[in-house]
Design a protein around this motif. Structure first.
Motif, PDB file in Angstrom:
ATOM      1  N   PHE A 100     -29.432  12.029  10.588  1.00 50.07           N
ATOM      2  CA  PHE A 100     -29.457  13.074   9.561  1.00 50.07           C
ATOM      3  C   PHE A 100     -28.302  14.050   9.745  1.00 50.07           C
ATOM      4  O   PHE A 100     -27.639  14.426   8.776  1.00 50.07           O
ATOM      5  N   GLU A 101     -28.074  14.474  10.983  1.00 46.40           N
ATOM      6  CA  GLU A 101     -26.972  15.409  11.249  1.00 46.40           C
ATOM      7  C   GLU A 101     -25.627  14.775  10.911  1.00 46.40           C
ATOM      8  O   GLU A 101     -24.762  15.415  10.305  1.00 46.40           O
ATOM      9  N   LYS A 102     -25.465  13.522  11.302  1.00 49.85           N
ATOM     10  CA  LYS A 102     -24.210  12.821  11.023  1.00 49.85           C
ATOM     11  C   LYS A 102     -23.964  12.716   9.524  1.00 49.85           C
ATOM     12  O   LYS A 102     -22.884  13.018   9.036  1.00 49.85           O
ATOM     13  N   TRP A 103     -24.983  12.288   8.793  1.00 52.11           N
ATOM     14  CA  TRP A 103     -24.841  12.140   7.345  1.00 52.11           C
ATOM     15  C   TRP A 103     -24.656  13.487   6.661  1.00 52.11           C
ATOM     16  O   TRP A 103     -23.917  13.587   5.681  1.00 52.11           O
ATOM     17  N   SER A 104     -25.321  14.518   7.139  1.00 46.73           N
ATOM     18  CA  SER A 104     -25.173  15.829   6.502  1.00 46.73           C
ATOM     19  C   SER A 104     -23.760  16.374   6.700  1.00 46.73           C
ATOM     20  O   SER A 104     -23.176  16.932   5.769  1.00 46.73           O
ATOM     21  N   VAL A 105     -23.195  16.187   7.888  1.00 50.03           N
ATOM     22  CA  VAL A 105     -21.816  16.637   8.117  1.00 50.03           C
ATOM     23  C   VAL A 105     -20.855  15.841   7.237  1.00 50.03           C
ATOM     24  O   VAL A 105     -19.978  16.412   6.577  1.00 50.03           O
ATOM     25  N   TRP A 106     -21.023  14.533   7.202  1.00 45.64           N
ATOM     26  CA  TRP A 106     -20.110  13.707   6.410  1.00 45.64           C
ATOM     27  C   TRP A 106     -20.270  13.944   4.918  1.00 45.64           C
ATOM     28  O   TRP A 106     -19.281  14.057   4.188  1.00 45.64           O
ATOM     29  N   LEU A 107     -21.498  14.019   4.424  1.00 41.54           N
ATOM     30  CA  LEU A 107     -21.717  14.213   2.990  1.00 41.54           C
ATOM     31  C   LEU A 107     -21.185  15.562   2.521  1.00 41.54           C
ATOM     32  O   LEU A 107     -20.471  15.641   1.518  1.00 41.54           O
TER      33      LEU A 107
END
Length: 165
Positions: free
Chosen positions: A4-11
């Protein structure tokens, strides 16, 4: 860093980059056909508003990984991706500050300087983030992935491990 953290930073990074580049393009690279218009393109204010709405979400996403990812890897001396990660982290906060200052500075000379610094810092952030992705995911060996996963989960890694992730 969990998924979730990875996707939130990337998105949020991608959305902020897209809206920022679109605003830059409509503001500085286009010319209005109407000599009396203050807008160079009809979508210019919409891109600016979208950028202003999405940017705080990026700040929230980066803030969520600051302690568990950035500080933890720095403190433990993780070598893989250190240069690109630190570049991205160090450039991020002045980039955010300059973005907020653009909205409050009224003097034309200072506004130009703050805007230019925001553009340069944003470009460095994008390059640092892309470089961090390349270094940490494409060049990582299977053993490094395993050690890093254990580190992220909080499993102690034996002292004296030479290949610091």
């Amino acid at each position: 860093m969990n998924a979730f953290e990875k996707w939130s930073v990337w998105l949020t990074s991608v959305l902020t980059i897209i809206t920022g580049v679109a605003y830059f393009w409509t503001r500085y690279m286009m010319e209005s056909s109407d000599p009396f218009s203050v807008l160079n393109h009809p979508l210019e204010p919409w891109f600016l508003k979208a950028h202003i709405i999405v940017s705080p979400l990026l700040l929230l996403a980066v803030g969520s990984i600051l302690v568990r990812h950035v500080w933890k890897h720095y403190r433990l001396g993780v070598v893989l991706g250190r240069r690109s990660g630190l570049t991205t982290a160090v450039v991020f906060f002045p980039m955010v500050l300059s973005g907020y200052l653009i909205q409050s500075v009224v003097h034309p000379g200072r506004l130009r300087a703050v805007t230019l610094s925001h553009i340069v810092l944003s470009a460095l952030y994008v390059l640092g983030l892309a470089g961090h992705q390349v270094v940490t995911h494409l060049r990582r060996t299977t053993a490094q992935k395993r050690r890093l996963r254990r580190l992220e989960e909080g499993v102690p890694i034996p002292a004296g491990w030479e290949d610091r992730v």
